[in-house]
Design a protein around this motif. Sequence first.
Motif, mmCIF file in Angstrom:
data_model
loop_
_atom_site.group_PDB
_atom_site.id
_atom_site.type_symbol
_atom_site.label_atom_id
_atom_site.label_comp_id
_atom_site.label_asym_id
_atom_site.label_seq_id
_atom_site.Cartn_x
_atom_site.Cartn_y
_atom_site.Cartn_z
ATOM 1 N N LEU A 122 1.680 12.008 -0.332
ATOM 2 C CA LEU A 122 1.916 10.857 0.542
ATOM 3 C C LEU A 122 1.403 9.577 -0.100
ATOM 4 C CD1 LEU A 122 2.733 9.577 3.226
ATOM 5 C CD2 LEU A 122 0.538 10.316 4.176
ATOM 6 N N ASN A 123 0.212 9.636 -0.683
ATOM 7 C CA ASN A 123 -0.341 8.460 -1.362
ATOM 8 C C ASN A 123 0.530 8.040 -2.540
ATOM 9 O OD1 ASN A 123 -2.541 7.980 0.270
ATOM 10 N ND2 ASN A 123 -3.895 9.337 -0.869
ATOM 11 N N ARG A 124 1.006 9.014 -3.280
ATOM 12 C CA ARG A 124 1.876 8.696 -4.412
ATOM 13 C C ARG A 124 3.196 8.103 -3.934
ATOM 14 N NH1 ARG A 124 2.708 13.645 -8.231
ATOM 15 N NH2 ARG A 124 4.124 12.101 -9.153
ATOM 16 N N ALA A 125 3.706 8.632 -2.826
ATOM 17 C CA ALA A 125 4.971 8.120 -2.288
ATOM 18 C C ALA A 125 4.827 6.674 -1.825
ATOM 19 C CB ALA A 125 5.437 8.996 -1.131
ATOM 20 N N GLU A 126 3.658 6.339 -1.302
ATOM 21 C CA GLU A 126 3.433 4.987 -0.793
ATOM 22 C C GLU A 126 3.192 3.979 -1.910
ATOM 23 O OE1 GLU A 126 1.525 5.488 3.631
ATOM 24 O OE2 GLU A 126 0.194 5.831 1.934
ATOM 25 N N TYR A 127 2.505 4.420 -2.971
ATOM 26 C CA TYR A 127 2.066 3.457 -3.980
ATOM 27 C C TYR A 127 2.587 3.722 -5.390
ATOM 28 C CZ TYR A 127 -1.241 2.538 -0.219
ATOM 29 O OH TYR A 127 -1.798 2.253 0.999
ATOM 30 N N ASP A 128 3.257 4.854 -5.581
ATOM 31 C CA ASP A 128 3.651 5.211 -6.941
ATOM 32 C C ASP A 128 5.088 5.723 -6.952
ATOM 33 O OD1 ASP A 128 3.524 5.678 -9.627
ATOM 34 O OD2 ASP A 128 1.988 7.232 -9.559
ATOM 35 N N PHE A 129 5.317 6.810 -7.659
ATOM 36 C CA PHE A 129 6.660 7.343 -7.894
ATOM 37 C C PHE A 129 6.645 8.847 -7.657
ATOM 38 C CE2 PHE A 129 9.890 9.240 -10.609
ATOM 39 C CZ PHE A 129 10.979 8.385 -10.494
#
Length: 203
Positions: A170-177
Amino acid sequence: MKFSDIDFSAISRMMDSMSDEEKDRLNNMAQEMMDNMKNEQESEQEEDMYSFYGINEEDYKDVPGIVLDQMEAASDLEVYYEDVKDEDFSASVLFLSKAVLNMLRHYHFSIYKNVLEISKFSNPNMTTVYDFLYPLMNDETIQKLCDEGFGESSMWIEHRSMLQQIYTALNRAEYDFINYETLQEIKSILFDKNGLLNITKLI
């Protein structure tokens, strides 16, 4: 009527007698009919959500509608980008994370509020995935839940691992790829390993 019985010369004469406007209208009607037939064929070939995830519809009959909607949104987005595997699949992961969160709110909120007596759990709509994960990082919390009759320790530990992976994604989806492979891993956790349905077994 046989194909050989059709009087093509009569059809040709009829077409010749039509005005350009009538011909255009007839052509448009024929094109619309062809388009509708094509759309119906494509619709019939579309894979439904349950087949897409490889899950049994009956197993999910009691799952809240909002969760099913978010699962379907995730699958629709993945299908939309399926021909471009190097696309960012963050949107699908976000919807799957929302599905997990709404399962937690529906099935576990009262446990965190009434059994664990966590003051933050006053409004289910204000909770996050991390709110449900953090207390489980303490093994004593898991033991308390087991002592109160809410599942077995191994099930909570597996559930905790699932939430950790969802929270990270979820964190990667919000801020990364999010690449295609990561999305498949998340789907495997939730559906192949029944991470989503197992939430219902811990109540």
